[in-house]
Design a protein around this motif. Structure first.
Motif, PDB file in Angstrom:
ATOM      1  N   ALA A 360       0.835  -1.200   0.000  1.00 35.87           N
ATOM      2  CA  ALA A 360       0.000   0.000   0.000  1.00 35.87           C
ATOM      3  C   ALA A 360       0.870   1.250   0.000  1.00 35.87           C
ATOM      4  O   ALA A 360       2.066   1.204   0.296  1.00 35.87           O
ATOM      5  N   GLY A 361       0.268   2.379  -0.351  1.00 37.26           N
ATOM      6  CA  GLY A 361       0.994   3.644  -0.313  1.00 37.26           C
ATOM      7  C   GLY A 361       2.000   3.773  -1.443  1.00 37.26           C
ATOM      8  O   GLY A 361       1.862   3.160  -2.507  1.00 37.26           O
ATOM      9  N   ARG A 362       3.027   4.583  -1.200  1.00 33.19           N
ATOM     10  CA  ARG A 362       4.036   4.884  -2.223  1.00 33.19           C
ATOM     11  C   ARG A 362       5.340   4.145  -1.903  1.00 33.19           C
ATOM     12  O   ARG A 362       5.845   4.220  -0.789  1.00 33.19           O
ATOM     13  N   THR A 363       5.866   3.456  -2.918  1.00 28.20           N
ATOM     14  CA  THR A 363       7.077   2.651  -2.749  1.00 28.20           C
ATOM     15  C   THR A 363       8.130   3.096  -3.760  1.00 28.20           C
ATOM     16  O   THR A 363       7.837   3.208  -4.955  1.00 28.20           O
ATOM     17  N   LEU A 364       9.339   3.356  -3.282  1.00 28.13           N
ATOM     18  CA  LEU A 364      10.474   3.639  -4.152  1.00 28.13           C
ATOM     19  C   LEU A 364      11.295   2.361  -4.294  1.00 28.13           C
ATOM     20  O   LEU A 364      11.718   1.774  -3.293  1.00 28.13           O
ATOM     21  N   ILE A 365      11.491   1.918  -5.539  1.00 29.85           N
ATOM     22  CA  ILE A 365      12.236   0.689  -5.817  1.00 29.85           C
ATOM     23  C   ILE A 365      13.461   1.041  -6.658  1.00 29.85           C
ATOM     24  O   ILE A 365      13.332   1.579  -7.766  1.00 29.85           O
ATOM     25  N   LEU A 366      14.637   0.754  -6.123  1.00 32.47           N
ATOM     26  CA  LEU A 366      15.905   1.055  -6.793  1.00 32.47           C
ATOM     27  C   LEU A 366      16.600  -0.248  -7.150  1.00 32.47           C
ATOM     28  O   LEU A 366      16.860  -1.087  -6.276  1.00 32.47           O
ATOM     29  N   VAL A 367      16.903  -0.419  -8.440  1.00 33.63           N
ATOM     30  CA  VAL A 367      17.472  -1.663  -8.959  1.00 33.63           C
ATOM     31  C   VAL A 367      18.894  -1.412  -9.426  1.00 33.63           C
ATOM     32  O   VAL A 367      19.131  -0.630 -10.358  1.00 33.63           O
ATOM     33  N   ASP A 368      19.847  -2.057  -8.785  1.00 32.99           N
ATOM     34  CA  ASP A 368      21.267  -1.906  -9.085  1.00 32.99           C
ATOM     35  C   ASP A 368      21.584  -2.581 -10.421  1.00 32.99           C
ATOM     36  O   ASP A 368      21.387  -3.789 -10.587  1.00 32.99           O
ATOM     37  N   GLN A 369      22.084  -1.803 -11.384  1.00 34.34           N
ATOM     38  CA  GLN A 369      22.506  -2.322 -12.691  1.00 34.34           C
ATOM     39  C   GLN A 369      23.971  -1.987 -12.954  1.00 34.34           C
ATOM     40  O   GLN A 369      24.406  -1.813 -14.102  1.00 34.34           O
ATOM     41  N   SER A 370      24.762  -1.928 -11.878  1.00 35.72           N
ATOM     42  CA  SER A 370      26.183  -1.599 -11.993  1.00 35.72           C
ATOM     43  C   SER A 370      26.971  -2.786 -12.536  1.00 35.72           C
ATOM     44  O   SER A 370      26.459  -3.901 -12.666  1.00 35.72           O
ATOM     45  N   GLY A 371      28.252  -2.534 -12.823  1.00 34.92           N
ATOM     46  CA  GLY A 371      29.090  -3.549 -13.448  1.00 34.92           C
ATOM     47  C   GLY A 371      29.232  -4.822 -12.642  1.00 34.92           C
ATOM     48  O   GLY A 371      29.226  -5.928 -13.199  1.00 34.92           O
ATOM     49  N   SER A 372      29.343  -4.714 -11.310  1.00 32.66           N
ATOM     50  CA  SER A 372      29.525  -5.914 -10.493  1.00 32.66           C
ATOM     51  C   SER A 372      28.275  -6.788 -10.481  1.00 32.66           C
ATOM     52  O   SER A 372      28.346  -7.985 -10.211  1.00 32.66           O
ATOM     53  N   MET A 373      27.118  -6.200 -10.780  1.00 32.71           N
ATOM     54  CA  MET A 373      25.876  -6.971 -10.842  1.00 32.71           C
ATOM     55  C   MET A 373      25.770  -7.761 -12.151  1.00 32.71           C
ATOM     56  O   MET A 373      24.855  -8.570 -12.319  1.00 32.71           O
ATOM     57  N   ASP A 374      26.677  -7.527 -13.068  1.00 34.94           N
ATOM     58  CA  ASP A 374      26.651  -8.217 -14.353  1.00 34.94           C
ATOM     59  C   ASP A 374      27.263  -9.605 -14.262  1.00 34.94           C
ATOM     60  O   ASP A 374      27.354 -10.317 -15.257  1.00 34.94           O
ATOM     61  N   ASN A 375      27.665 -10.001 -13.055  1.00 32.13           N
ATOM     62  CA  ASN A 375      28.231 -11.318 -12.820  1.00 32.13           C
ATOM     63  C   ASN A 375      27.141 -12.379 -12.927  1.00 32.13           C
ATOM     64  O   ASN A 375      26.054 -12.221 -12.375  1.00 32.13           O
ATOM     65  N   ARG A 376      27.417 -13.485 -13.621  1.00 30.57           N
ATOM     66  CA  ARG A 376      26.404 -14.521 -13.808  1.00 30.57           C
ATOM     67  C   ARG A 376      26.067 -15.211 -12.486  1.00 30.57           C
ATOM     68  O   ARG A 376      26.909 -15.372 -11.612  1.00 30.57           O
ATOM     69  N   LEU A 377      24.817 -15.651 -12.368  1.00 35.07           N
ATOM     70  CA  LEU A 377      24.366 -16.299 -11.143  1.00 35.07           C
ATOM     71  C   LEU A 377      25.065 -17.627 -10.910  1.00 35.07           C
ATOM     72  O   LEU A 377      25.266 -18.043  -9.774  1.00 35.07           O
ATOM     73  N   GLY A 378      25.409 -18.312 -11.959  1.00 35.91           N
ATOM     74  CA  GLY A 378      26.087 -19.591 -11.838  1.00 35.91           C
ATOM     75  C   GLY A 378      26.788 -19.925 -13.132  1.00 35.91           C
ATOM     76  O   GLY A 378      26.534 -19.320 -14.174  1.00 35.91           O
ATOM     77  N   ARG A 379      27.681 -20.896 -13.058  1.00 35.00           N
ATOM     78  CA  ARG A 379      28.492 -21.235 -14.226  1.00 35.00           C
ATOM     79  C   ARG A 379      27.639 -21.651 -15.417  1.00 35.00           C
ATOM     80  O   ARG A 379      27.983 -21.386 -16.561  1.00 35.00           O
ATOM     81  N   GLN A 380      26.512 -22.288 -15.162  1.00 36.71           N
ATOM     82  CA  GLN A 380      25.662 -22.770 -16.252  1.00 36.71           C
ATOM     83  C   GLN A 380      24.480 -21.848 -16.533  1.00 36.71           C
ATOM     84  O   GLN A 380      23.616 -22.174 -17.332  1.00 36.71           O
ATOM     85  N   SER A 381      24.449 -20.699 -15.888  1.00 37.80           N
ATOM     86  CA  SER A 381      23.323 -19.782 -16.068  1.00 37.80           C
ATOM     87  C   SER A 381      23.700 -18.655 -17.009  1.00 37.80           C
ATOM     88  O   SER A 381      24.823 -18.156 -16.988  1.00 37.80           O
ATOM     89  N   GLU A 382      22.748 -18.260 -17.832  1.00 38.82           N
ATOM     90  CA  GLU A 382      22.931 -17.095 -18.678  1.00 38.82           C
ATOM     91  C   GLU A 382      22.441 -15.822 -17.993  1.00 38.82           C
ATOM     92  O   GLU A 382      22.639 -14.725 -18.504  1.00 38.82           O
ATOM     93  N   LEU A 383      21.803 -15.971 -16.847  1.00 40.57           N
ATOM     94  CA  LEU A 383      21.264 -14.814 -16.118  1.00 40.57           C
ATOM     95  C   LEU A 383      22.303 -14.247 -15.164  1.00 40.57           C
ATOM     96  O   LEU A 383      23.177 -14.960 -14.663  1.00 40.57           O
ATOM     97  N   THR A 384      22.187 -12.960 -14.904  1.00 39.85           N
ATOM     98  CA  THR A 384      23.106 -12.269 -14.012  1.00 39.85           C
ATOM     99  C   THR A 384      22.358 -11.790 -12.770  1.00 39.85           C
ATOM    100  O   THR A 384      21.132 -11.830 -12.693  1.00 39.85           O
TER     101      THR A 384
END
Length: 525
Positions: A360-384
């Protein structure tokens, strides 16, 4: 006159389970002020993000393994009850297989080294939830501590073997290429199961697994109908097997014989064509269907048979029962070549996120898209990690009463959306944004919101951009940090109205409305 319920009453904001120091005495990997967490908090955040032996942007797999093991060993001595609950939840609810196996083995080693009794056997049994995992924990122990197996480890494995080993598991997981087979595991723990198993179908199965391991070629006992049906299928000449799929009850016969989509191609001794897929699809789970959408298209699966898959993916109850993580649907959405899967995958992902709260109400959502977040979730995953942050941030935004959604790095951009949008449609707006100026993003975007949610790895830059971002929000406004990497030091202090969660599922977000109702936050286990 009210004596107690009056203005003198000081309402104290609840706190979450993650605990940190209140003054920064360390730095993040990028040089910003870092806040040390207690061992429970550090281990939890690391465990729910730890794909064992895999590198992240700032730590090698070896460094993360050592930090993980050290924390487990410490808590195995100081708080074994908490650790046992955490490992059980980590495997059963968070779905972190390798981390749970490693943690269980380290509990055994630490408690034996400290000459402490109890906990070890149950922890091992709880960590092993799939039939290939008894072999996994043995392989880890042999590689790390040698061939001498302590009694609590044997007993815990034996408990798991008694629960997990059956005919279908033998067919699916007793892989001849693996150095540790079902028969090896059974022989190592045999004294623990024999009294219960003797004279039952388990006794027949265990004995057959041992005979099979040693290549003795003995016939399959009569009390094992699945294995016998499987053998009957393999007695069909190879040149007749594809025509077998045209029989009226071929799908049911394959299912009774324990044939899975992984093993059907081996039985056919050739590629999976559209007929083969159509026959096996009824017995496939949601996860298996999602993994094979590209293969369905490659084989030319008909629209009629594709409709069966689509019905399963759009069935909210089936998706929830499958416990497939939301990010699996995102990965499939990006990999599937045909547009016929786009809408079903959007619906499936939305169903998998039904536990996200309606804020409810007003929510501020901040999503980090910096370089260190570009690391893959796992060796076999294409997602970061950036993909994960964007997916959860977008899903939370469309379910909020009013949300302002931003991506940030060196700079920040508003992400436009409508509440009727699917999560997957919003993701196309996200992009890499360089360094991490979390505090600058908070300062520029906070405008009297009722709460702030930051999805990040907490690794901000030093200087102005590296200031504690949570301090830029009024003390009475809750700030929720969603940690997606599990590094050692956080970007802010945890305490009243300052909360940290972790992991790659939707579970932690359920705590937001509880905390805002004044319910004390606790561990999810």
């Amino acid at each position: 006159m009210s004596k107690f319920n009056n203005d003198a009453l000081q309402v104290v904001a609840p706190t979450g389970p993650i605990t940190s120091e209140q003054t920064a005495t360390a730095t993040t990997h990028q040089g910003a002020p870092g806040f040390r967490r207690d061992p429970h908090s550090e281990l939890f955040l690391l465990a729910v993000t730890n794909f064992v032996s895999e590198d992240t942007a700032y730590e090698t797999g070896t460094q993360r393994n050592h930090r993980f093991r050290d924390l487990v060993r410490q808590l195995a001595i100081s708080d074994p009850d908490w650790l046992a609950r955490m490992i059980r939840w980590l495997r059963a609810e968070a779905g972190m297989r390798s981390a749970a196996v490693v943690a269980a083995a380290e509990v055994v080693h630490a408690r034996i080294g400290g000459e402490l009794h109890g906990h070890s056997r149950a922890v091992v049994a709880d960590a092993l939830q799939r039939a290939d995992e008894p072999g996994e924990i043995l392989a880890y122990w042999f590689a790390t501590y040698g061939r001498n197996l302590p009694i609590p480890l044997k007993r815990g494995i034996a408990d798991a073997v008694f629960r997990l080993y059956n005919e279908r598991a033998l067919l699916k997981y007793d892989n001849p290429t693996k150095p540790i087979r079902f028969g090896d595991v059974i022989e190592l723990v045999q004294p623990r199961y024999h009294a219960k198993a003797y004279g039952t179908w388990r006794d027949s199965l265990f004995r057959y697994a041992i005979e099979r391991r040693h290549g003795r070629g003995n016939p399959i006992p009569e009390g094992l109908p699945v294995l016998r049906a499987h053998a009957d299928l393999y007695s069909i000449p190879v040149e007749q097997r594809r025509t077998f799929l045209d029989r009226e009850h071929a799908a049911e016969m394959l299912a009774r014989a324990g044939v899975t989509w992984e093993s059907l191609a081996a039985w056919l001794q050739g590629p999976m064509d559209a007929r083969a897929w159509a026959t096996i699809i009824p017995s496939m789970g949601v996860f298996a269907l999602v993994r094979n959408l590209r293969n369905f298209d490659k084989a030319g699966l008909s629209d009629e048979d594709a409709a069966t898959v689509i019905t399963r993916l759009t069935d909210a109850a089936a998706v929830r029962r499958s416990r497939v993580l939301p990010l699996r649907f995102l990965a499939a959405y990006r990999a599937a070549p045909s547009l016929r899967w786009a809408w079903p995958l959007q619906q499936a992902m939305d169903h998998s996120l039904d536990n996200l709260p309606l804020l409810a109400g007003r929510t501020l959502i901040l999503v980090d898209q910096s370089g260190s977040m570009d690391n893959r979730l796992g060796r076999q995953s294409e997602l970061t990690r950036a993909d994960a942050a964007a997916a959860f941030g977008s899903a939370l935004a469309v379910r909020a009463q009013h949300a302002d959604l931003y991506q940030f790095g060196y700079e920040h951009d508003r992400v436009e959306f409508h509440r009727a949008d699917s999560t997957l449609r919003i993701l196309g707006q996200f992009r890499g944004m360089g360094g991490t100026e979390t505090a600058a993003a908070v300062r520029a975007t906070y405008d009297g919101h009722d709460r702030v949610v930051i999805l990040t790895d907490e690794q901000a830059n030093g200087g102005w951009g590296g200031a504690n971002p949570t301090m830029l929000v009024p003390d009475n406004i809750p700030v929720y940090t969603w940690n997606l990497a599990g590094y050692e030091h956080g970007h802010g202090a945890d305490g009243p109205n300052r909360y940290t969660f972790g992991g790659l599922s939707d579970k932690g977000f359920e705590m937001i409305p509880l905390l805002e109702r004044g319910v004390q936050g606790d561990w999810p286990f």
